[in-house]
Design an enzyme around this catalytic site. Structure first.
Site, PDB file in Angstrom:
ATOM      1  N   LEU A  26      47.363  54.506  56.019  1.00  0.00           N
ATOM      2  CA  LEU A  26      46.705  53.640  55.427  1.00  0.00           C
ATOM      3  C   LEU A  26      45.420  54.228  54.745  1.00  0.00           C
ATOM      4  O   LEU A  26      45.276  53.985  53.502  1.00  0.00           O
ATOM      5  CB  LEU A  26      46.578  52.407  56.048  1.00  0.00           C
ATOM      6  CG  LEU A  26      46.013  51.188  55.290  1.00  0.00           C
ATOM      7  CD1 LEU A  26      46.965  50.541  54.056  1.00  0.00           C
ATOM      8  CD2 LEU A  26      45.622  49.956  56.327  1.00  0.00           C
ATOM      9  N   SER A 448      22.075  61.264  57.996  1.00  0.00           N
ATOM     10  CA  SER A 448      23.196  62.279  57.592  1.00  0.00           C
ATOM     11  C   SER A 448      23.243  62.312  56.075  1.00  0.00           C
ATOM     12  O   SER A 448      22.932  61.486  55.344  1.00  0.00           O
ATOM     13  CB  SER A 448      24.482  61.519  57.918  1.00  0.00           C
ATOM     14  OG  SER A 448      24.703  60.356  57.651  1.00  0.00           O
ATOM     15  N   GLU A 620      24.539  44.199  67.646  1.00  0.00           N
ATOM     16  CA  GLU A 620      26.276  43.918  67.886  1.00  0.00           C
ATOM     17  C   GLU A 620      26.499  43.631  69.252  1.00  0.00           C
ATOM     18  O   GLU A 620      27.560  42.829  69.633  1.00  0.00           O
ATOM     19  CB  GLU A 620      26.750  45.242  67.371  1.00  0.00           C
ATOM     20  CG  GLU A 620      28.254  45.219  67.894  1.00  0.00           C
ATOM     21  CD  GLU A 620      28.636  46.951  67.377  1.00  0.00           C
ATOM     22  OE1 GLU A 620      29.434  47.278  68.558  1.00  0.00           O
ATOM     23  OE2 GLU A 620      28.388  47.542  66.791  1.00  0.00           O
ATOM     24  N   HIS A 709      27.109  51.858  51.429  1.00  0.00           N
ATOM     25  CA  HIS A 709      28.412  51.412  51.703  1.00  0.00           C
ATOM     26  C   HIS A 709      29.311  50.918  50.334  1.00  0.00           C
ATOM     27  O   HIS A 709      30.330  50.539  50.354  1.00  0.00           O
ATOM     28  CB  HIS A 709      28.658  50.270  52.797  1.00  0.00           C
ATOM     29  CG  HIS A 709      28.268  50.827  54.102  1.00  0.00           C
ATOM     30  ND1 HIS A 709      27.079  50.723  54.795  1.00  0.00           N
ATOM     31  CD2 HIS A 709      29.021  51.438  55.235  1.00  0.00           C
ATOM     32  CE1 HIS A 709      26.880  51.053  55.846  1.00  0.00           C
ATOM     33  NE2 HIS A 709      28.153  51.454  56.053  1.00  0.00           N
TER      34      HIS A 709
END
Length: 772
Positions: A26, A448, A620, A709
């Site tokens: 996918l 990163s 989270e 994002h």
């Protein structure tokens, strides 16, 4: 155990299944579509084949009732937004022009239009797209996806059960749309939304659906009387519809609490509850309300969020108790199996002894089937499975892999003083300013840089033996040289080495710490097409040798500007791993923190003056119930300080968090005692900056000004506007300029352009602040 009659035979079911396929088909198809290499028709065909394979695999395992509608191209909450027609105004034209492209525009944005905000799905590492609603929102039913996928399964001769996010949870997850007056409560739209759900249910009934599952995980959180009243109204309205399927209301991730008696009395035919360790109170609460006479109970006794084999005898005891509390009891996992990898049998590098301790989605489905058979026919019918299960549990409990006396002794010897810096923040700040000599509004990145195809090829070549270690490391050095050179030319103030050598921010460290296991195929969806392989925290943790010092010091040798050392913090190392369940998380976090402390101290000894310890999972992992939070936050913040408190005052400690709601953990962020924190803020319009200001946060902060994002490149003017908004909340002398998150998933062209915009904006706003 009493054997149930054939008429009441327990059924086995699941709420959802991994979407990606065995080889992440996918992900490849969707990303190919984005790049124009895959047509929409081919993408739909791939998705249909994956759904078919999942259903047939489940049925082949013995699952009686398969979920439909849980499959998604990006996110099931976004699918619900489409289903109820709550398309943001800025995306309507794109959706009307091309439904698929419009769908992905809502998820990822375009160069001209911002995407929906993204945040964590309760206390998991899955991210959902936040619905945007306002008083003018008009809901319209679009049940096409749900009906089509139900019919696909029906045509295969299966027994499908559509799964939909429930109306109350959908509204509780939503936020006011941009421009809506502060204080607007999306829950006020409930009466407007319920007729749309009624229409969807009617269409599913007309298609042949016997049952529909409405997921209401938001009800396991603390809820106000008004919210509980909304639950009662919603399920009275839906339950009394004349033309509908039977309704199964599902909750998971914790105990149901005050919503349980409301749902127990509601005119619905079934409830699905979590009965794993985190929600064990559901059993007593269910008994306290008199059970569910006349209703179906789907009992989540197999942990859908972790990968350890089920204790079948314990689960059967729970199921046996539940037999007297409902009209019928069926067996399931505690939540969707979306949160675990697909199949443990594909892991060839894990010792066979350890592999017997593990259950991924396929194995969990088999456990559910076995438990349902045992509940129906008695333990004699599953004697062989119970014997194998006892052997696996005993093997793990007695294994030397899980116990290291040296690690345990060090953890026991750690003191409160070990988790405190030697000087206060004002003292440290003065020392750091003198040592680092940074400008006003210093610029940096989160860590990163793009993981290019060349880097992935280099790792594959190393694994395949096409290059040796020396050849691989030269490729890494070349990448670091390029990243450092780019940052210098762009004008960033505090540099990073780019993390070219790292496959993942948790896995990289897990592979270098004892006590961890790494998988080869254990992919789990984090968001959209972003999949991670959470390592398995199986035993006591220690660090045999330095993990990052060599690459950080190499990068520092290339520049006079400070290069940050980059580590993943102890709480995130737990949250983004499959953590052991045979000791407290507090003890496991302490072990990880002490291992990371050694790395922090070695980085400082090697000359690193700025060290970032990322904790994106701090929020989270916050327990869903307020009563459980103080204990968690105490050990979580202590673990971070234990990691970072062994350095000199003039060594600057950074941390980073992203894509979560930070307002209710501001005090915990303060308690970390980091010198600088960077947080996601671009999609939420600098909300976190104002939350920090309202708290009186005293240290330095970098609310993100570039949403990594999304593929869109922000202009310098846009970034400058965000900085000016941040300055209304954070003084210039304490404000940093940085992206929302790491740049690993972005391409180099957009990264270059975006960071150039960031530096230009910082210089523009800096000039506005400095005297001419």
């Amino acid at each position: 155990m009493t054997t149930k009659s054939a008429a009441a035979a327990a059924r086995a079911t699941v709420y959802g299944y991994p979407r990606q396929g065995r080889s992440r088909e996918l992900k490849k198809a969707i990303e190919g579509y984005w790049k124009g290499r895959v047509t929409a028709a081919d993408l739909r065909a791939t998705a249909a084949e994956l759904r078919r394979a999942n259903w047939q695999e489940l049925v082949g395992t013995g699952i009686h009732e398969v979920p439909t509608g849980d499959f998604s191209y990006y996110d099931h909450v976004l699918d619900t937004t489409v289903m109820v027609g709550a398309i943001p105004e800025r995306h309507r034209a794109a959706v009307e022009s091309d439904a698929m492209d419009g769908y992905f525009a809502m998820a990822r944005g375009t160069q001209d239009v911002a995407p929906l905000e993204m945040t964590k799905w309760f206390d998991t590492n899955y991210h959902y797209l936040v619905p945007e609603l306002g008083p003018d929102t008009v809901f319209t039913a679009d049940p096409g996806k749900q009906v089509a996928e139900f019919k696909e399964a029906l045509a295969l001769g299966l027994t499908p059960r559509p799964v939909i996010v429930g109306p109350v949870t959908y509204l509780l997850l939503a936020k006011p749309a941009p421009g809506v007056a502060a204080g607007f409560d999306p829950l006020t739209l409930l009466d407007r939304l319920l007729p749309v759900y009624a229409e969807v249910l009617a269409d599913l009934r007309a298609a042949g659906a016997q049952w529909v599952q409405l997921d209401e995980p938001a009800l396991v959180q603390d809820r106000t009387p008004a919210e509980l009243n909304a639950v009662q109204r919603a399920y009275r309205a839906l339950g009394t519809l004349a033309d509908r399927p039977k309704l199964l209301v599902a909750s998971y991730f914790d105990r149901l609490g005050d919503a349980l008696p409301i749902l127990a009395k509601a005119p619905v035919e079934g409830l699905a509850l979590d009965f794993t360790e985190t929600a064990a109170a559901n059993l007593d609460a269910l008994a306290a309300v008199g059970g569910l006479p006349g209703k179906r109970l789907v009992a989540g006794v197999v942990n859908g969020r972790n990968i350890w084999v089920n204790d079948m005898e314990k689960s059967l005891a729970t199921l046996g108790t539940l037999l007297g509390l409902a009209d019928r009891v069926d067996v399931a996992a505690s939540c969707s199996l979306l949160h675990v990898p697909l199949d443990a049998t594909t892991e060839r590098d894990i010792e066979p002894q350890i592999l017997r301790w593990l259950a991924f989605a396929r194995q969990k489905a088999a456990e559910i089937v076995t438990l349902a058979r045992g509940l129906t026919h008695g333990t004699d019918a599953i004697a062989a499975e119970l014997s194998a299960n006892r052997t696996a549990l005993a093997s793990r409990n007695s294994s030397p892999i899980t116990r290291d006396p040296t690690v345990r002794a060090r953890s026991s010897a750690a003191t409160d003083a070990d988790a405190r810096r030697s000087q206060t923040y004002p003292q440290r700040s003065a020392a750091q300013r003198a040592h680092l000599n940074l400008p006003l509004l210093p610029t940096t990145t989160i860590g990163s840089f793009p993981q290019t195809g060349e880097l992935r090829t280099a790792r594959a070549d190393l694994r395949a033996g096409r290059i040796d270690t020396a050849g691989y490391e030269e490729r890494i050095r070349a990448e670091i040289r390029e990243v450092v050179s780019f940052q210098e030319k762009t004008g960033l103030d505090v540099l990073v080495h780019g993390e070219a050598e790292r496959n993942d921010m948790v896995q990289y460290f897990a592979e270098r710490l004892t006590g961890y296991l790494a998988t080869q195929h254990g992919w789990v969806q984090s968001y959209g097409t972003r999949y991670v392989r959470p390592p398995i925290l199986a035993g006591d943790i220690s660090r045999p040798e330095p993990m990052t010092v060599r690459w950080t010091t190499y990068a520092q040798s290339l520049t006079d500007r400070p290069v940050k050392g980059m580590l993943t913090g102890p709480v995130t190392m737990l949250a983004w791993s499959f953590v052991r369940d045979d000791q407290s998380r507090a003890e496991t976090a302490r072990q990880v923190a002490l291992a990371l402390r050694d790395e922090v101290n070695d980085l400082e000894a090697a000359g690193t003056s700025v060290i970032q310890v990322d904790e994106p999972a701090l929020r989270e992992t916050l327990p869903l119930r307020a009563a459980d939070r103080p204990t968690y936050l105490a050990w979580a913040t202590e673990a971070f300080r234990l990691t970072t408190s062994g350095v000199r005052p003039d060594t600057q400690i950074h941390t980073h968090m992203c894509y979560a709601e930070f307002g209710d953990i501001i005090q915990a962020i303060d308690d970390l005692d980091a010198d600088v924190i960077s947080l996601e803020a671009a999609r939420s319009h600098m909300q976190v900056a104002h939350e920090l200001a309202a708290h009186g946060y005293p240290r330095e902060a970098g609310p993100g000004v570039y949403d990594i994002h999304s593929p869109r490149v922000p202009s310098a003017q846009e970034v400058a506007a965000l900085l000016r908004t941040a300055l209304k909340a954070i003084p210039a002398e304490r404000l940093w300029v940085n992206p929302d998150c790491g740049l690993k998933t972005r391409g180099w062209p957009e990264t270059r352009d975006s960071l150039e915009s960031l530096v230009t904006a910082a210089r523009t706003v800096r000039a506005e602040l400095l005297p001419s």
